[in-house]
Design an enzyme around this catalytic site. Structure first.
Site, PDB file in Angstrom:
ATOM      1  N   GLU A 233      66.019  81.845 208.285  1.00 32.56           N
ATOM      2  CA  GLU A 233      65.521  80.467 208.141  1.00 32.56           C
ATOM      3  C   GLU A 233      66.468  79.443 208.763  1.00 32.56           C
ATOM      4  O   GLU A 233      66.344  78.247 208.511  1.00 32.56           O
ATOM      5  CB  GLU A 233      65.344  80.138 206.651  1.00 32.56           C
ATOM      6  CG  GLU A 233      64.437  81.072 205.892  1.00 32.56           C
ATOM      7  CD  GLU A 233      62.971  80.805 206.122  1.00 32.56           C
ATOM      8  OE1 GLU A 233      62.626  80.213 207.171  1.00 32.56           O
ATOM      9  OE2 GLU A 233      62.164  81.182 205.260  1.00 32.56           O
TER      10      GLU A 233
ATOM     11  N   HIS B  46      67.803  76.455 200.085  1.00 29.58           N
ATOM     12  CA  HIS B  46      66.432  76.964 200.102  1.00 29.58           C
ATOM     13  C   HIS B  46      66.342  78.108 199.112  1.00 29.58           C
ATOM     14  O   HIS B  46      67.195  79.005 199.110  1.00 29.58           O
ATOM     15  CB  HIS B  46      66.055  77.443 201.504  1.00 29.58           C
ATOM     16  CG  HIS B  46      64.783  78.240 201.523  1.00 29.58           C
ATOM     17  ND1 HIS B  46      63.610  77.776 200.977  1.00 29.58           N
ATOM     18  CD2 HIS B  46      64.506  79.483 202.005  1.00 29.58           C
ATOM     19  CE1 HIS B  46      62.657  78.690 201.141  1.00 29.58           C
ATOM     20  NE2 HIS B  46      63.189  79.734 201.755  1.00 29.58           N
TER      21      HIS B  46
ATOM     22  N   HIS C 221      63.517  80.383 196.047  1.00 29.49           N
ATOM     23  CA  HIS C 221      62.169  80.776 195.647  1.00 29.49           C
ATOM     24  C   HIS C 221      62.049  80.826 194.120  1.00 29.49           C
ATOM     25  O   HIS C 221      61.667  81.860 193.557  1.00 29.49           O
ATOM     26  CB  HIS C 221      61.828  82.155 196.227  1.00 29.49           C
ATOM     27  CG  HIS C 221      61.963  82.263 197.699  1.00 29.49           C
ATOM     28  ND1 HIS C 221      62.134  83.471 198.346  1.00 29.49           N
ATOM     29  CD2 HIS C 221      61.961  81.326 198.685  1.00 29.49           C
ATOM     30  CE1 HIS C 221      62.218  83.287 199.648  1.00 29.49           C
ATOM     31  NE2 HIS C 221      62.127  81.980 199.876  1.00 29.49           N
TER      32      HIS C 221
ATOM     33  N   TYR D 264      60.248  60.735 184.976  1.00 35.26           N
ATOM     34  CA  TYR D 264      61.153  59.841 185.712  1.00 35.26           C
ATOM     35  C   TYR D 264      62.153  60.583 186.588  1.00 35.26           C
ATOM     36  O   TYR D 264      62.676  60.035 187.557  1.00 35.26           O
ATOM     37  CB  TYR D 264      61.865  58.882 184.762  1.00 35.26           C
ATOM     38  CG  TYR D 264      63.008  59.481 183.974  1.00 35.26           C
ATOM     39  CD1 TYR D 264      64.293  59.558 184.523  1.00 35.26           C
ATOM     40  CD2 TYR D 264      62.813  59.949 182.676  1.00 35.26           C
ATOM     41  CE1 TYR D 264      65.346  60.101 183.806  1.00 35.26           C
ATOM     42  CE2 TYR D 264      63.861  60.488 181.954  1.00 35.26           C
ATOM     43  CZ  TYR D 264      65.129  60.561 182.519  1.00 35.26           C
ATOM     44  OH  TYR D 264      66.163  61.101 181.808  1.00 35.26           O
TER      45      TYR D 264
ATOM     46  N   HIS E 118      55.550  79.791 199.539  1.00 33.29           N
ATOM     47  CA  HIS E 118      56.884  80.205 199.981  1.00 33.29           C
ATOM     48  C   HIS E 118      57.973  79.879 198.956  1.00 33.29           C
ATOM     49  O   HIS E 118      58.540  80.783 198.360  1.00 33.29           O
ATOM     50  CB  HIS E 118      57.175  79.537 201.329  1.00 33.29           C
ATOM     51  CG  HIS E 118      58.410  80.001 202.008  1.00 33.29           C
ATOM     52  ND1 HIS E 118      58.583  79.949 203.374  1.00 33.29           N
ATOM     53  CD2 HIS E 118      59.586  80.490 201.528  1.00 33.29           C
ATOM     54  CE1 HIS E 118      59.779  80.422 203.705  1.00 33.29           C
ATOM     55  NE2 HIS E 118      60.412  80.753 202.586  1.00 33.29           N
TER      56      HIS E 118
ATOM     57  N   TYR F  61      74.159  55.296 190.218  1.00 35.22           N
ATOM     58  CA  TYR F  61      74.947  56.427 189.720  1.00 35.22           C
ATOM     59  C   TYR F  61      75.418  57.336 190.844  1.00 35.22           C
ATOM     60  O   TYR F  61      76.154  58.283 190.621  1.00 35.22           O
ATOM     61  CB  TYR F  61      74.127  57.261 188.723  1.00 35.22           C
ATOM     62  CG  TYR F  61      73.839  56.567 187.419  1.00 35.22           C
ATOM     63  CD1 TYR F  61      74.824  55.838 186.761  1.00 35.22           C
ATOM     64  CD2 TYR F  61      72.578  56.645 186.836  1.00 35.22           C
ATOM     65  CE1 TYR F  61      74.556  55.199 185.559  1.00 35.22           C
ATOM     66  CE2 TYR F  61      72.308  56.009 185.634  1.00 35.22           C
ATOM     67  CZ  TYR F  61      73.287  55.294 184.996  1.00 35.22           C
ATOM     68  OH  TYR F  61      73.027  54.670 183.812  1.00 35.22           O
TER      69      TYR F  61
END
Length: 231
Positions: free
Chosen positions: A84, A103, A105, A124, A166, A219
């Site tokens: 990837e 990345h 899963h 929120y 994915h 923050y």
């Protein structure tokens, strides 16, 4: 006074980033973000990026096994970078504010992605995405330019997205911040999936989301500017 970086300083920074990738890679499974060899991590470095190698269990990845990839996709390493690598490269090219990519899963984010659903402003903490939603990028075969293009589009003005059928992606200023964001996205996905089983979630309006984004900005949890690829 001008300060020059020594070769030792450059080597030290390279080693530190490699060690960070190894350490955070070992947290993917315990944090519930990934299983086995799935997922990948990278950090921006030296006109390119450092990324986890392809098909290697995280417990077997050493700092030396982390692959340096140039922005043209070239690398000089005995191991191949993650399959990837392309969307990591294209995210860095499109987003000068991004210095780390995760990345993974995880089950709930992936379940929503399997339904090709994004996450709306039902809580929120959607502010961790840098906007009022977490989009779901269209489906394309992993490792392709088409998927990379879809990811960059889904991340426009955002710090996280889902990938249809994915998984998910989080980005940030540091790897630590990005891992935190990935966990928060998975938490949001779980909460949204549960809420959908109870009824129709009530969504926050634009003013309410903007107020939370401003508080998060104070923050230092999100980075915002006015460019088209900003957050």
């Amino acid at each position: 006074m001008v300060h020059f970086h020594t070769g030792n300083q450059a080597v030290s920074r390279d080693q530190t980033l490699r060690e960070q990738i190894v350490a955070h890679g070992l947290k993917l499974t315990p944090s519930g973000l990934s299983q086995g060899t799935s997922g990948n991590l990278s950090v921006r470095h030296d006109e390119g990026f450092l990324i986890t190698p392809s098909g290697t269990p995280y417990e077997e990845i050493t700092p030396e096994a982390v692959v340096q990839v140039a922005m043209d996709g070239s690398y000089a390493h005995r191991l191949r970078p993650s399959s990837e690598w392309r969307f990591h490269r294209d995210i860095y090219a499109a987003r000068p504010d991004v210095h780390a990519v995760v990345h993974a899963h995880p089950p709930y984010s992936t379940a929503l992605a399997m339904c090709r659903m994004g996450i709306p402003a039902a809580h929120y903490m959607i502010a961790v995405s840098g906007g009022d939603s977490i989009r779901c990028a269209g489906y394309y075969t992993y490792g392709t330019q088409e998927l990379s293009d879809a990811v960059v589009h889904a991340l426009d003005g955002r710090l996280a997205c889902l990938l249809a059928n994915h998984g998910m992606i989080a980005v940030g200023a540091t790897l630590e911040q990005t891992m935190w964001r990935a966990v928060e996205v998975e938490t949001l996905a779980r909460q949204y999936a549960l809420a959908l089983q109870v009824g129709k979630p009530a969504l926050l309006n634009d003013a309410e989301v903007t107020q939370v984004l401003e508080k998060f900005g104070n923050y230092g949890l999100i980075s915002r500017n006015s460019s088209s690829t900003s957050t």
